[in-house]
Design an enzyme around this catalytic site. Structure first.
Site, PDB file in Angstrom:
ATOM      1  CG  ASP A   1      45.922  45.337  49.546  1.00  0.00           C
ATOM      2  OD1 ASP A   1      45.785  44.259  48.935  1.00  0.00           O
ATOM      3  OD2 ASP A   1      47.031  45.834  49.798  1.00  0.00           O
ATOM      4  CB  SER A   2      46.850  41.763  52.212  1.00  0.00           C
ATOM      5  OG  SER A   2      47.642  42.218  51.129  1.00  0.00           O
TER       6      SER A   2
ATOM      7  CB  CYS B   1      43.847  42.053  48.189  1.00  0.00           C
ATOM      8  SG  CYS B   1      45.100  40.813  48.538  1.00  0.00           S
TER       9      CYS B   1
ATOM     10  CD  GLU C   1      54.974  45.907  51.442  1.00  0.00           C
ATOM     11  OE1 GLU C   1      55.430  45.728  52.587  1.00  0.00           O
ATOM     12  OE2 GLU C   1      53.797  45.679  51.117  1.00  0.00           O
TER      13      GLU C   1
ATOM     14  CB  CYS D   1      50.298  41.197  42.705  1.00  0.00           C
ATOM     15  SG  CYS D   1      50.948  41.668  44.318  1.00  0.00           S
TER      16      CYS D   1
ATOM     17  CG  HIS E   1      53.053  45.311  46.359  1.00  0.00           C
ATOM     18  ND1 HIS E   1      51.841  44.940  46.888  1.00  0.00           N
ATOM     19  CD2 HIS E   1      53.824  45.695  47.410  1.00  0.00           C
ATOM     20  CE1 HIS E   1      51.879  45.089  48.204  1.00  0.00           C
ATOM     21  NE2 HIS E   1      53.070  45.544  48.542  1.00  0.00           N
TER      22      HIS E   1
HETATM   23  N1  DGL Z   1      47.889  42.627  48.103  1.00  0.00           N
HETATM   24  C1  DGL Z   1      48.485  41.373  47.715  1.00  0.00           C
HETATM   25  C2  DGL Z   1      47.986  40.985  46.321  1.00  0.00           C
HETATM   26  O1  DGL Z   1      47.600  41.831  45.531  1.00  0.00           O
HETATM   27  C3  DGL Z   1      50.005  41.428  47.755  1.00  0.00           C
HETATM   28  C4  DGL Z   1      50.566  41.468  49.153  1.00  0.00           C
HETATM   29  C5  DGL Z   1      50.236  40.221  49.945  1.00  0.00           C
HETATM   30  O2  DGL Z   1      50.782  39.138  49.639  1.00  0.00           O
HETATM   31  O3  DGL Z   1      49.448  40.331  50.868  1.00  0.00           O
HETATM   32  O4  DGL Z   1      47.965  39.833  45.992  1.00  0.00           O
END
Ligand code: DGL
Length: 267
Positions: free
Chosen positions: A8-9, A71, A150, A184, A186
């Site tokens: 993931d990012s 991600c 977050e 997403c 989160h």
């Molecule tokens: N992990 C990213 C997503 O699911 C969210 C956080 C980001 O923007 O990097 O799109």
């Protein structure tokens, strides 16, 4: 039997790790969170592809047998790229989430909330059109959700997140969607807030749970059935202490253990 590489990012992908733990408790996982370069969701496609390729190459160095893109942004923007470079299967969240959404909707009106990059990619619209051309998709980017979550602003009764959620969700409610894809990493933490606003009649599709279910449905599961408890290794590209703290919220497990900082050689 090898590990599954999940990336993931940042730390949001831990919601997917949690779903995999639940469905495949015996699976060994190597998780990579690119915390040095998060967020990806507001960036352009070429940069996201470059970052995603670096993540994937790094995890492939651990001889993982499957790559799971937790991600949402990478899944929508860079899936084809990653499939080209990877010798092992690559699972993204889009197709599993779309299949669940198409199965769930009765009025054929599906909402999508995600990052700006995901919404702009129109990957969900394309995939759903391929599954059922009669289903209409109503997408809305929600760029403030990631920083709010977050910073701990995801609980019911929090006026800030409730106000922001109402603004983002109002057009989808007005469109009469009966199914809403949380596209997403989160957003699973916002299920309570989202469901309170949209109403109980709207089915929420958790993209992380959907990809975990797709993984569980693959050969990996059969091969794991007789093994002992799986282990998860957590690798990050920056700030392992913050990751450890927030990870407890995302995993809903206070015992994440060791988080290792790694250099993936691209920064
Ligand atoms: N992990 C990213 C997503 O699911 C969210 C956080 C980001 O923007 O990097 O799109």
């Amino acid at each position: 039997m090898g590990s599954v590489g999940v990336f993931d990012s940042g730390l949001g992908g831990l919601t997917t790790v949690r779903a995999i733990h639940r469905l495949l408790p015996f699976q060994d996982i190597i998780y990579l969170g690119d915390t040095a370069r998060v967020p990806y969701g507001n960036r352009g496609c070429e940069v996201i592809k470059r970052f995603a390729s670096a993540n994937a190459r790094f995890l492939l160095g651990y001889k993982v047998e499957t790559l799971v893109i937790a991600c949402g942004t990478v899944s929508t923007v860079a899936l084809d790229e990653l499939r080209r470079l990877s010798p092992v299967p690559v699972l993204g969240v889009v197709e599993p989430a779309c299949r669940q959404a198409v199965g769930a909707t009765k009025n054929k009106r599906v909402g999508l909330i995600a990052t700006k990059a995901t919404a702009a990619s129109r990957a969900y619209e394309r995939t759903i059109a391929g599954l059922d051309a009669d289903v209409e998709v109503f997408g809305n980017p929600c760029p403030l959700f990631v920083p709010l979550v977050e910073n701990g602003r995801f609980r019911a009764g929090d006026a800030v997140i409730e106000t922001v959620a109402a603004e983002y969700l109002a057009p989808l409610k007005a469109a009469g969607v009966d199914t809403l894809i949380l596209g997403c990493t989160h957003y699973p933490l916002l299920k309570g807030i989202i469901s309170d606003y949209m109403g109980e009649g709207v089915a929420l599709i958790d993209a992380g749970e959907a990809v975990a279910a797709a993984l569980a449905g693959s050969a990996v599961r059969a091969a794991n059935e007789n093994r002992g408890g799986g282990t998860t290794r957590y690798l990050v590209t920056d700030d392992e202490d913050k990751f450890g703290e927030l990870a407890e919220i995302f995993l809903q497990n206070p015992t994440i253990g060791l988080v290792e900082r790694v250099d993936i050689g691209e920064i």
